[in-house]
Every structure is written in C-alpha cells, then in structure tokens.
Design a protein around this motif. Structure first.
Motif, PDB file in Angstrom:
ATOM      1  N   ARG A   1       0.024   7.869   4.249  1.00  0.00           N
ATOM      2  CA  ARG A   1       0.700   7.013   3.292  1.00  0.00           C
ATOM      3  C   ARG A   1       1.165   5.748   3.856  1.00  0.00           C
ATOM      4  N   VAL A   2       1.166   5.398   5.237  1.00  0.00           N
ATOM      5  CA  VAL A   2       1.376   4.315   5.771  1.00  0.00           C
ATOM      6  C   VAL A   2       0.223   3.260   5.364  1.00  0.00           C
ATOM      7  N   LEU A   3      -1.033   3.927   5.452  1.00  0.00           N
ATOM      8  CA  LEU A   3      -2.202   3.137   5.364  1.00  0.00           C
ATOM      9  C   LEU A   3      -2.292   2.709   3.746  1.00  0.00           C
ATOM     10  N   ARG A   4      -1.793   3.520   2.762  1.00  0.00           N
ATOM     11  CA  ARG A   4      -1.818   3.244   1.426  1.00  0.00           C
ATOM     12  C   ARG A   4      -1.018   1.888   1.249  1.00  0.00           C
ATOM     13  N   THR A   5       0.361   2.449   1.879  1.00  0.00           N
ATOM     14  CA  THR A   5       1.310   1.423   1.841  1.00  0.00           C
ATOM     15  C   THR A   5       1.024   0.088   2.182  1.00  0.00           C
ATOM     16  N   LEU A   6       0.376  -0.287   3.232  1.00  0.00           N
ATOM     17  CA  LEU A   6      -0.063  -1.447   4.114  1.00  0.00           C
ATOM     18  C   LEU A   6      -0.996  -1.918   3.294  1.00  0.00           C
ATOM     19  N   SER A   7      -2.018  -1.369   2.769  1.00  0.00           N
ATOM     20  CA  SER A   7      -3.029  -1.823   1.764  1.00  0.00           C
ATOM     21  C   SER A   7      -2.393  -2.447   0.375  1.00  0.00           C
ATOM     22  N   LEU A   8      -1.579  -1.783  -0.009  1.00  0.00           N
ATOM     23  CA  LEU A   8      -1.007  -2.233  -1.099  1.00  0.00           C
ATOM     24  C   LEU A   8      -0.144  -3.475  -0.754  1.00  0.00           C
ATOM     25  N   VAL A   9       0.633  -3.442   0.142  1.00  0.00           N
ATOM     26  CA  VAL A   9       1.350  -4.423   0.513  1.00  0.00           C
ATOM     27  C   VAL A   9       0.538  -5.986   0.605  1.00  0.00           C
ATOM     28  N   LEU A  10      -0.796  -5.728   1.374  1.00  0.00           N
ATOM     29  CA  LEU A  10      -1.619  -6.795   1.781  1.00  0.00           C
ATOM     30  C   LEU A  10      -2.205  -7.430   0.502  1.00  0.00           C
ATOM     31  N   THR A  11      -2.315  -6.319  -0.461  1.00  0.00           N
ATOM     32  CA  THR A  11      -3.023  -6.768  -1.708  1.00  0.00           C
ATOM     33  C   THR A  11      -2.212  -7.627  -2.453  1.00  0.00           C
ATOM     34  N   LEU A  12      -0.898  -7.160  -2.707  1.00  0.00           N
ATOM     35  CA  LEU A  12      -0.115  -7.905  -3.389  1.00  0.00           C
ATOM     36  C   LEU A  12       0.007  -9.217  -2.601  1.00  0.00           C
ATOM     37  N   LEU A  13       0.382  -9.336  -1.711  1.00  0.00           N
ATOM     38  CA  LEU A  13       0.420 -10.620  -0.873  1.00  0.00           C
ATOM     39  C   LEU A  13      -0.611 -11.603  -1.033  1.00  0.00           C
ATOM     40  N   GLY A  14      -1.807 -10.844  -1.104  1.00  0.00           N
ATOM     41  CA  GLY A  14      -2.971 -11.800  -1.107  1.00  0.00           C
ATOM     42  C   GLY A  14      -3.000 -12.451  -2.696  1.00  0.00           C
ATOM     43  N   ALA A  15      -2.619 -11.660  -3.638  1.00  0.00           N
ATOM     44  CA  ALA A  15      -2.687 -12.006  -5.080  1.00  0.00           C
ATOM     45  C   ALA A  15      -1.783 -13.220  -5.355  1.00  0.00           C
ATOM     46  N   ALA A  16      -0.388 -13.006  -4.616  1.00  0.00           N
ATOM     47  CA  ALA A  16       0.524 -13.810  -4.611  1.00  0.00           C
ATOM     48  C   ALA A  16       0.165 -15.159  -3.869  1.00  0.00           C
TER      49      ALA A  16
ATOM     50  N   LEU B   1      -1.735  -1.422 -16.334  1.00  0.00           N
ATOM     51  CA  LEU B   1      -3.038  -0.720 -16.142  1.00  0.00           C
ATOM     52  C   LEU B   1      -4.063  -1.728 -15.725  1.00  0.00           C
ATOM     53  N   ALA B   2      -3.921  -3.028 -16.467  1.00  0.00           N
ATOM     54  CA  ALA B   2      -4.815  -3.981 -16.271  1.00  0.00           C
ATOM     55  C   ALA B   2      -4.798  -4.608 -14.674  1.00  0.00           C
ATOM     56  N   LEU B   3      -3.598  -4.589 -14.489  1.00  0.00           N
ATOM     57  CA  LEU B   3      -3.168  -5.258 -13.178  1.00  0.00           C
ATOM     58  C   LEU B   3      -3.664  -4.276 -11.984  1.00  0.00           C
ATOM     59  N   ALA B   4      -3.389  -3.082 -12.076  1.00  0.00           N
ATOM     60  CA  ALA B   4      -3.650  -1.974 -11.395  1.00  0.00           C
ATOM     61  C   ALA B   4      -5.054  -1.729 -11.216  1.00  0.00           C
ATOM     62  N   PHE B   5      -5.914  -1.883 -12.088  1.00  0.00           N
ATOM     63  CA  PHE B   5      -7.433  -1.834 -12.043  1.00  0.00           C
ATOM     64  C   PHE B   5      -7.957  -3.120 -11.362  1.00  0.00           C
ATOM     65  N   VAL B   6      -7.355  -4.353 -11.503  1.00  0.00           N
ATOM     66  CA  VAL B   6      -7.952  -5.389 -10.762  1.00  0.00           C
ATOM     67  C   VAL B   6      -7.442  -5.501  -9.213  1.00  0.00           C
ATOM     68  N   PHE B   7      -6.125  -4.984  -8.766  1.00  0.00           N
ATOM     69  CA  PHE B   7      -5.666  -4.861  -7.673  1.00  0.00           C
ATOM     70  C   PHE B   7      -6.351  -3.871  -6.868  1.00  0.00           C
ATOM     71  N   ASN B   8      -6.808  -2.707  -7.315  1.00  0.00           N
ATOM     72  CA  ASN B   8      -7.457  -1.779  -6.832  1.00  0.00           C
ATOM     73  C   ASN B   8      -8.678  -1.883  -6.285  1.00  0.00           C
ATOM     74  N   VAL B   9      -9.529  -2.911  -6.857  1.00  0.00           N
ATOM     75  CA  VAL B   9     -10.565  -3.602  -6.188  1.00  0.00           C
ATOM     76  C   VAL B   9     -10.501  -4.004  -4.915  1.00  0.00           C
ATOM     77  N   LEU B  10      -9.338  -4.745  -4.619  1.00  0.00           N
ATOM     78  CA  LEU B  10      -9.204  -5.304  -3.427  1.00  0.00           C
ATOM     79  C   LEU B  10      -8.618  -4.285  -2.379  1.00  0.00           C
ATOM     80  N   MET B  11      -7.690  -3.562  -3.103  1.00  0.00           N
ATOM     81  CA  MET B  11      -6.942  -2.691  -2.292  1.00  0.00           C
ATOM     82  C   MET B  11      -7.965  -1.419  -1.690  1.00  0.00           C
ATOM     83  N   ALA B  12      -8.888  -1.297  -2.389  1.00  0.00           N
ATOM     84  CA  ALA B  12      -9.857  -0.139  -1.897  1.00  0.00           C
ATOM     85  C   ALA B  12     -10.603  -0.561  -0.716  1.00  0.00           C
ATOM     86  N   VAL B  13     -10.848  -1.962  -0.828  1.00  0.00           N
ATOM     87  CA  VAL B  13     -11.740  -2.532   0.351  1.00  0.00           C
ATOM     88  C   VAL B  13     -10.605  -2.645   1.555  1.00  0.00           C
ATOM     89  N   LEU B  14      -9.682  -3.031   1.488  1.00  0.00           N
ATOM     90  CA  LEU B  14      -8.503  -3.047   2.622  1.00  0.00           C
ATOM     91  C   LEU B  14      -8.442  -1.769   3.141  1.00  0.00           C
TER      92      LEU B  14
END
Length: 300
Positions: free
Chosen positions: A37-52, A9-22
């Motif tokens: 769905r494509v927009l959501r998936t792409l934003s999520l992948v970019l968020t995870l790649l950015g954090a990594a 839940l904590a990770l989702a909250f922090v990642f969501n800040v960046l994902m919402a912007v993307l």
C-alpha cells in the motif's frame, strides 16, 4: 453527466503508464516491497507530482516568452510600418508618382497598421478571456475526473476483480474470457502506444532544438519545448506549435519567423514519415511499414 467519469478513466489510463514504471522501479527497494500500500501510494503521488510538474514547467517557460513575443511584435509593427512608408515613398518618387498620392498611400498604411495592432491586442485579450472562462467552467469536471482517476489508480486490482465478478454473473464464462483477452490486449497496445508517443515527442523536441541551434533561430529551447509538447496533440498539435513558435521568432526577426515555418514543416515531414512509424511501430509490436500504411489510409 458521464463526462467527468470518462475523463477520469482517460486520465487514469495515461497516468497508469507512468505509475506502473515507477511502481516497478520502487518495488526493487526491499523496505518498500514489504508494504504494497505504501509502494502504491508513493508511486501514485510521484506520478501526480510529475504530471503537475510538466504542466507548471510548460506554463512558466512558454507563457511568459509568448507574452514577451506578442508585446515585441505589437511594438515593432508601427516602426516597421514607418520603414515601409519611407522605402515606398522613395520608390514612388523615383517612379514620378505625385506627392499627394504618396501622402495618401502613407496615411493609408499608417491607418492600416494601427487597425492591425488594435485587432491583434483585442484578439489576444478575447482569446485569453475565453480560455480562462472555459478553464473555469471545466474546472469542476476536471476536479471530479482527477478524484476518479486517483480512486481507480489506488485500487485498480480490486476494481478489476469487481468488474470480472459482474461479467461472470451476467455472461457465460467463454464470453468473459474473450472480453478479458480483448481488454488485456487493448491495454498493452495503448499503453505501448502512449510510451511511443512520449518518446516520439522527446525525439522531435530534441531534433528541433539541434536544428534551431544550427540555423541560429532565437528562442531555441522554448520553441523546442513547445513543439515537443504540442506533438502529443493529435492532428492539430503540429499546427499549433508551428504557429505559436513562428509568432515568437517573428517578434525578433520577421524573415526568420517565415524560415522557421519552413523548417518546422520539413522537420514534421521527416519525423512523420521516418521517425514516427519506426518508434511507434516498435513500441506496439508492428513493422514501421504497417504503421506508415495505417497513417496514410487513416489520414485519407
């Protein structure tokens, strides 16, 4: 049992800040806007790649430099001990101290230096080992937490509707609306707080970089990156960043290592009393004075 869920839940909250912007930026592309769905998936992948990417950048930049600094420091200690011995021998000879006493003092300093080097190497080895063991033991929890965070981010609206239906089933409508208002306000406030923290870390790292260039400290870029990243850690972040940075600089010049500690303490005071209240206060919608009062009272 609940630890990976809470961490997710904590990770989702922090990642969501960046994902919402993307998601907002990518939503301006007409081709993507047609396929949510494509927009959501792409934003999520970019968020995870950015954090990594941030984690990998920190590891690739800071860890090798820190290892190099520790190696230089342990290698320089015997030489520094020898210089100290020679200076001390000259001083004691001029003061008329017997040669036998001088030799005993030199032998004691040499022995103490060897003990310090051995203790330093052993402490570093033990710390690395305990860190690796701790990371491996937490790896399973972290993987589960990451999976939970991905599920939440990928389907957050549907999860929200499900929680809303559960609340309305067990609670009166008025209480449900009150809980929804509190949740919405909490989300906006903490999301803005996270944005403020990230902005404040960037400002602190930039100011540190300029100051280190001005005073000609070594490892300016690496230390500034370390100070900026550790600024995200509440309470202890400043101490961790300052201590590690001082070790790195001291491996090149011990005097500059001490001066760097003074510089970082002054910088932290300026940042904590002037920059932080204004930046974080503006992002969460409070005057800087109220943030300053909250920090002083909370710290006390």
């Amino acid at each position: 049992i609940l630890h990976p869920i809470l961490l997710g839940l904590a990770l989702a909250f922090v990642f969501n800040v960046l994902m919402a912007v993307l998601e907002k930026l990518l939503g301006k592309v007409p081709q993507l806007k047609k396929y949510p769905r494509v927009l959501r998936t792409l934003s999520l992948v970019l968020t995870l790649l950015g954090a990594a990417g941030v984690i990998v950048l920190v590891l690739l930049v800071i860890v090798p430099k820190l290892g190099e600094a520790v190696t230089l420091l342990t290698a320089a200690l015997p030489e520094s001990s020898q210089d100290l011995n020679l200076s001390l021998q000259g001083l004691l000879s001029r003061l008329g101290v017997p040669e036998e006493t001088i030799q005993n003092i030199r032998a004691y300093i040499d022995s103490l230096t060897l003990q310090i080097v051995a203790l330093l190497k052993q402490s570093i080895a033990n710390y690395v080992f305990s860190t690796v063991v701790s990371a491996l033991s937490s790896l399973v929890d972290l993987i589960f937490a990451l999976i939970i965070a991905i599920y939440i981010l990928a389907d957050k609206e549907r999860i929200g509707r499900f929680v809303g239906r559960c609340l309305r089933h067990f609670l009166p409508e008025e209480k449900c609306r009150g809980i929804a208002r509190i949740a919405s306000l909490s989300f906006r406030t903490f999301a803005n707080f996270v944005r403020g923290q990230l902005l404040e870390a960037v400002i602190l790292g930039f100011l540190c970089f300029l100051g280190m260039l001005l005073f000609r400290f070594p490892y300016a870029a690496v230390v500034s990156l370390l100070v900026g990243v550790t600024a995200l850690i509440p309470i202890f972040g400043a101490w961790i960043g300052g201590a590690v940075s001082a070790v790195m600089v001291a491996s090149v010049d011990p005097v500059q290592g001490i001066l760097l500690i003074v510089f970082i303490v002054v910088l932290q005071q300026i940042e904590g009393n002037l920059v932080y209240p204004r930046v974080v206060g503006s992002t969460i919608g409070l005057p800087g004075l109220l943030v300053m009062v909250a920090v002083i009272v909370g710290q006390g």
